[in-house]
Design a protein around this motif. Sequence first.
Motif, PDB file in Angstrom:
ATOM      1  N   ASP A  37      -2.691  -3.432  -2.894  1.00 38.04           N
ATOM      2  CA  ASP A  37      -3.325  -2.269  -3.516  1.00 38.04           C
ATOM      3  C   ASP A  37      -2.960  -2.282  -4.997  1.00 38.04           C
ATOM      4  O   ASP A  37      -1.805  -2.541  -5.342  1.00 38.04           O
ATOM      5  N   GLU A  46       0.863  -1.193   0.000  1.00 42.06           N
ATOM      6  CA  GLU A  46       0.000   0.000   0.000  1.00 42.06           C
ATOM      7  C   GLU A  46       0.893   1.235   0.000  1.00 42.06           C
ATOM      8  O   GLU A  46       1.785   1.351   0.840  1.00 42.06           O
ATOM      9  N   ASP A  47       0.662   2.148  -0.956  1.00 39.27           N
ATOM     10  CA  ASP A  47       1.513   3.335  -1.039  1.00 39.27           C
ATOM     11  C   ASP A  47       0.949   4.522  -0.259  1.00 39.27           C
ATOM     12  O   ASP A  47       1.649   5.511  -0.064  1.00 39.27           O
TER      13      ASP A  47
HETATM   14 CA    CA Z   1      -2.548   3.333  -4.138  1.00 41.74          CA
END
Ligand code: CA
Length: 221
Positions: free
Chosen positions: A51, A7-8
């Motif tokens: 994600d 997840e960024d």
């Molecule tokens: Ca993202």
Amino acid sequence: MRILLAEDDQTIADHTRGKLEMEGFVVEHRATGPDVWAEGETGDYAAIILDLGLPGMDGLSILKRWRASGVETPILVLTARGSWMERVDGFDAGADDYLPKPFRSEELIARLKALLRRAGGRAKTRASAGGFVLDEVARRITYDDRPIDLTPLEFRLLALLIAEPDRVFDPLEIARQVQGRDDDAGKNAVEAMIARIRRKTHATAIETRRGFGYTIAGEGA
Ligand code: CA
């Protein structure tokens, strides 16, 4: 149990990690596509939360690469809300479940646990119904002892029906479980898939219960 969290968005990542750790999971977090890919390829994880929108390499490409190289870790994909195409693509690429963003962490954890239960139950990886035999590990289904050539979505659909013989599935429910959408287009796609599977097997291999849905008869029937 070790979980890889890809997840960024730092806020989502911190929050999710905290909740997972409270549940007793050990969490490794990676925020860029290449890091996520490398970690999933080599690390030993019970499950991966992925994600799709990651910098450097998108989640879908990562997923396809993992599956192509034999990574069998259960994968829960996080998608943009309402983007059913992403879900279809995700399932096609080998995702096991999806969760639209924004999500409640309680739901994420419930889905994750369900995924782990299914994975743990892979000791029971074979199921059969109505002439079909499902092999979850080999991702193969035979009919009357002959292998059937199936697309990933057709496989998901058949596996769903075989897992619960004699249960009548509403087409909208099938569309939701197989494609992540439950609208008319999803229902039409399910009907088209059923027709294709019948052509590949037998006209009565999947039964239609008019007004209710589809079912595969149990062995005792
Ligand atoms: Ca993202």
